[in-house]
Enzyme design. Structure first.
Site, PDB file in Angstrom:
ATOM      1  N   SER A 194       0.849  -1.190   0.000  1.00 19.92           N
ATOM      2  CA  SER A 194       0.000   0.000   0.000  1.00 19.92           C
ATOM      3  C   SER A 194       0.881   1.233   0.000  1.00 19.92           C
ATOM      4  O   SER A 194       1.988   1.223   0.555  1.00 19.92           O
ATOM      5  CB  SER A 194      -0.901   0.007   1.236  1.00 19.92           C
ATOM      6  OG  SER A 194      -1.525   1.268   1.396  1.00 19.92           O
ATOM      7  N   TYR A 232      -2.151   0.219  10.206  1.00 22.03           N
ATOM      8  CA  TYR A 232      -2.118  -0.239   8.814  1.00 22.03           C
ATOM      9  C   TYR A 232      -0.794   0.133   8.153  1.00 22.03           C
ATOM     10  O   TYR A 232      -0.126  -0.704   7.534  1.00 22.03           O
ATOM     11  CB  TYR A 232      -3.287   0.373   8.045  1.00 22.03           C
ATOM     12  CG  TYR A 232      -3.395  -0.098   6.619  1.00 22.03           C
ATOM     13  CD1 TYR A 232      -3.819  -1.387   6.337  1.00 22.03           C
ATOM     14  CD2 TYR A 232      -3.098   0.752   5.550  1.00 22.03           C
ATOM     15  CE1 TYR A 232      -3.936  -1.831   5.024  1.00 22.03           C
ATOM     16  CE2 TYR A 232      -3.219   0.327   4.241  1.00 22.03           C
ATOM     17  CZ  TYR A 232      -3.637  -0.972   3.980  1.00 22.03           C
ATOM     18  OH  TYR A 232      -3.741  -1.406   2.672  1.00 22.03           O
TER      19      TYR A 232
END
Length: 253
Positions: A151, A164
């Site tokens: 990501s 995250y």
């Protein structure tokens, strides 16, 4: 930049491809793309209904799949899966590490320990356990390819995205370390950053966003597929989908 445009026909005929998080989103779309390219897909996911829908779609295109209902927090289950793959196929040709969780969007000091542990368990520990179980199988393939879904958050320190972003940053170092350890063999390990994609995870993070303005999981899968082909020989790289190009990491000499 290396051309990674997919070839025609069935370039993955007779290949065994495993995809985690295959019940929806990028995972399901990638499983379908691999099947369309000729691979037998081992689809791993937590939701049996989602796996069955995927199997129906794969069967409808004349391809085949093996469904594996598995929560990747079940480390012993990952080990059993590796053993079963060896008994049945004797190798693994393609591994797409797609499964991941968003975790809490919260100030770091407010994150509950159980939520932190759950995010680490899926985004880091489960991926390490998969490497531990699947690496020997991949090394038995003459054209092994691994694609680890990362990501853009891994490269940012955005407020409230700590669990995250931190776990995705760790995942990137894990994948790059794996690539470095496999540098002289047939296994090629690369990362893929999908960027903003119209998925349920994205909708959870940005509830006010119009998903129709974003690329689809199928768009991302079309870019992941070339990284899985025998003809793709780069390793230790990150393919950035928003930029449409490979980014270099410095690999050891």
């Amino acid at each position: 930049m290396t051309d990674i445009s997919p070839t025609g026909g069935k370039p993955l005929s007779d290949k065994i491809a495993l995809v985690t998080g295959a019940t929806r989103g990028i995972g399901a779309a990638t499983a379908l793309a691999l099947a369309a390219a000729g691979a037998h897909v081992v689809a791993v996911g937590r939701t049996e209904g989602g796996l069955e829908e995927l199997d129906d779609a794969i069967t409808a295109m004349g391809a085949s799949a093996t469904l594996v209902p598995l929560d990747l927090k079940d480390s012993e289950g990952i080990d059993r899966l590796g053993g079963a793959l060896y008994e049945r196929y004797g190798r693994l040709d393609i591994y797409v590490a797609n499964a991941g969780v968003l975790g809490p969007l919260s100030p770091l000091g407010h994150v509950l320990p159980k939520d932190w542990d759950a995010t680490v368990a899926v985004n880091i520990t489960a991926n390490w356990r998969c490497i531990r179980s699947f690496d020997p199988l991949l090394r038995l393939s003459t054209t092994a390819r691994a694609v680890v879904i990362s990501s853009g958050a891994a490269h940012k320190a955005r407020a409230y995205w700590g669990p995250y972003a931190i776990t995705k940053a760790a995942l990137e170092v894990m994948a790059r370390t794996w690539a470095a350890e496999a540098i002289n063999g047939n296994l090629k390990v690369n990362l893929f950053n999908p960027g903003p994609i119209g998925t349920l995870m994205r909708a959870k993070a940005f509830p006010g966003e119009d998903p129709t303005t974003l690329p689809t999981p199928e768009d991302a899968a079309a870019a992941i597929l070339p990284l899985c082909l025998p003809s793709f020989t780069e390793t230790g790289k990150l393919y950035d989908f928003p930029q449409g190009k490979l980014l270099d990491f410095q690999m050891p000499a």
